[in-house]
Motif scaffolding. Structure first.
Motif, short mmCIF file in Angstrom:
data_model
loop_
_atom_site.label_atom_id
_atom_site.label_comp_id
_atom_site.label_asym_id
_atom_site.label_seq_id
_atom_site.Cartn_x
_atom_site.Cartn_y
_atom_site.Cartn_z
N PHE A 78 14.15 4.32 -18.12
CA PHE A 78 14.87 5.47 -17.57
C PHE A 78 13.96 6.39 -16.77
O PHE A 78 14.42 7.30 -16.10
CB PHE A 78 15.54 6.27 -18.70
N THR A 80 12.12 5.26 -14.39
CA THR A 80 11.94 4.62 -13.09
C THR A 80 12.18 5.58 -11.93
O THR A 80 11.39 5.68 -11.00
CB THR A 80 12.88 3.41 -12.96
N ARG A 81 13.30 6.27 -12.03
CA ARG A 81 13.67 7.17 -10.96
C ARG A 81 12.61 8.24 -10.74
O ARG A 81 12.25 8.57 -9.61
CB ARG A 81 15.00 7.82 -11.32
N ILE A 84 9.37 6.78 -9.22
CA ILE A 84 9.58 6.57 -7.79
C ILE A 84 9.47 7.89 -7.05
O ILE A 84 8.83 7.99 -6.02
CB ILE A 84 10.95 5.92 -7.53
N ARG A 252 13.76 5.48 -27.28
CA ARG A 252 14.80 4.47 -27.43
C ARG A 252 14.78 3.92 -28.85
O ARG A 252 15.83 3.72 -29.47
CB ARG A 252 14.58 3.31 -26.43
N PRO A 281 15.71 11.52 -20.84
CA PRO A 281 16.85 12.32 -20.42
C PRO A 281 18.02 12.15 -21.38
O PRO A 281 18.36 11.03 -21.76
CB PRO A 281 17.18 11.77 -19.03
N GLY A 282 18.60 13.22 -21.78
CA GLY A 282 19.74 13.17 -22.68
C GLY A 282 19.37 13.35 -24.14
O GLY A 282 20.24 13.63 -24.96
#
Lengths: 334, 334
Positions: A78, A80-81, A84, A252, A281-282
């Motif tokens: 998660f 990754t974004r 980047i 996770r 996130p979350g």
DNA sequence: TTGTAAGCGTTATCAG
DNA sequence: CTGATAACGCTTACAA
């Protein structure tokens, strides 16, 4: 739109391509008359140079390769974004482009080829696991510019969170809130970061005069989080003396563990406290909100890329590794 | 390693570069003697052609651009890894490379330049919002090959989930389990997919003979999920007659909503059922496990890229849009 | 069977 | 000030 070349423009304007190039470069050895002529033309017909021509001539490329081995970033996909985004920010700043490679398993030969073909000027290797250290070293020996992100090898420029410290902080927090039997759930066996977190765990335990209890350390090498839940956590819960706290190698795993704990009818954090790693996130909305250790991932990505750019532009590599401070984020699960 | 060129090899072997090239190409017009000579040399000294030279000569590039506008993929950032994976699989299959662009806001001029400079042969535009449709259309008018992923515009090749159907299925499920007052929480205002999900919601309601109740539809344009929680959900909970079910435009919103609902002391699903959209990783471990609508994101990415490749290799674009079947995933939150 | 030469679109160098 | 010309490394005619 057919591509406009210097030659074509020159021909249309009845000047030489050198002259057009000079106007483009803002060279002063151009008469005002010709300059305005060319400039006017260019205003109506924008010119965009063929990039391969320039790269062929200069022998250089401004393309950075971002490599995702398939098994990398164990449990932190998660991010990754954000990775980047961080990498891109550094690249943009210095006019570099980003090329993306995802490989089932890390393929150093492929990287070498990419470099030799002059497509890519250097690599950011993401979350390289222990099984691939040899290949990375080999690549480095061949003088391919590279940096590691979210992993680390001595003698290779690495940008990682100080996971030992993170693990230490998390465990210390558990200890500080009176937990006696603290379990650790490992991640993938190739994942060095998890090992470091484990080192931090051991350090905190030792410092508090606690013994490391073998049954409280669960290795689960599967990548399937349902398996983590079933095997690692269930083993812990069925112990004669189950733990009163769990430190999971990432969020996770922590989430899966929380789910299993609640399913088994135990209360979090009353019966068993849970702390994770990553601040995914979350996770502030998990039930209860997850306590965890945040790593400054975007900053790490930005710094790693900046260093790679420095390496490739200066043409000489010196180890510029950096380990980033993790931050304890206390919510309600621990 | 200094780059080896045909010329250098030819010189060393005292043959012409054409001959070396012929051996490389497996051309039959080469004597066995020379062939083995060259082949032996190449075995020891691998040759990797300068890629820019080839691209300059052919005028073609095999680089696909994957564009992430900063505000794209509203609330589905966690799919990034899977999207990349799907796109990459398609690219690899046909020998294409992937270039990555992330832009604060979608920058069509930048894309045009990339295309005109022959760096990129075509684009996969990710999660384009309504505010950027005009720019995309403009780009298309200029004949830049492109496909849309996780968004759709008529007359542009788009690859998206059938969100209307997904919204319909989710709402129908809620209706089917006896829910009377079903709320909908919107996502970002530029996000067409959420609008489609809303259309599906309305369709299911209408079909069941229910009226659309305005207070049950909450728009919350912020990107901050804590705001969603605070504003959208709290508005719903403080209604004289609060809803007994919530359909959230995506799982991130659903998670925030669940958190707020539990904090307010309501039970899920007994008091209020919650259903999301996306089947985000980890949602099977939410508490309770989240019912949601899954979209085949990897397949969508793979197909979109494959179509782009077809478009650029055939040189002619025809609309090849496809809408993918969503799948209801029932767990325990609804 | 092999080699020469032109051309892709730049930039840089050197004459005019 | 301006314009030829060579070079980057490859491919593809064409000539030997």
């Amino acid at each position: 739109m057919s591509p406009r070349t210097l030659k074509k423009i020159a021909k249309e304007l009845k000047v030489s391509r050198t002259t057009v190039a000079r106007v483009l470069r803002n060279d002063k050895y151009v008469s005002e008359k010709i300059r305005t002529l060319v400039l006017n033309y260019l205003k109506r017909n924008p010119y965009i140079p063929n990039i391969h021509s320039g790269m062929l001539f200069s022998g250089k490329t401004n393309i950075l390769g971002l490599v995702f081995p398939g098994d990398a970033l164990f449990g932190m996909e998660f991010f990754t974004r954000e990775i980047i985004s961080g990498v891109n920010r550094a690249a943009e700043k210095d006019g570099y482009r980003l090329m993306l490679f995802t490989q089932d398993r890390f393929n150093s030969l492929e990287c070498l080829k990419l470099y030799m073909s002059r497509l890519v000027t250097g690599f950011i290797l993401l979350g390289i696991g222990k099984n691939n250290f040899k290949n990375v070293l080999e690549l480095k020996r061949k003088k391919v510019p590279l940096v590691l992100l979210c992993s680390h090898i001595r003698s290779v420029s690495s940008f990682d969170c100080d996971n030992v410290k993170g693990g230490y902080l998390a465990t210390k927090h558990l200890l500080g809130s009176g937990r006696k039997r603290i379990a650790f759930i490992h991640g993938h066996k190739n994942w060095v970061d998890a090992e470091d977190r484990f080192k931090g765990y051991k350090k905190a335990l030792k410092e508090a005069g606690r013994q490391l209890i073998k049954e409280y350390v669960q290795y689960n090498y599967s990548h399937n989080y349902l398996d983590y839940e079933r095997i690692a956590i269930e083993k812990l819960l069925t112990l004669k003396e189950p733990p009163d706290a769990v430190f999971a190698a990432n969020d996770r795993i922590a989430l899966a563990a929380m789910s299993a704990i609640k399913k088994a009818g135990r209360k979090i954090p009353q019966d068993i406290a849970v702390i994770g790693f990553d601040n995914m996130p979350g996770c502030e909305n998990f039930f209860p909100p997850l306590s965890t250790v945040a790593q400054p991932i975007k900053d790490m990505a930005f710094t790693a890329s900046g260093s790679l750019i420095k390496i490739v532009s200066l043409g000489k590599e010196k180890d510029c590794s950096r380990f980033f401070k993790p931050q304890l984020v206390i919510r309600q699960s621990a």
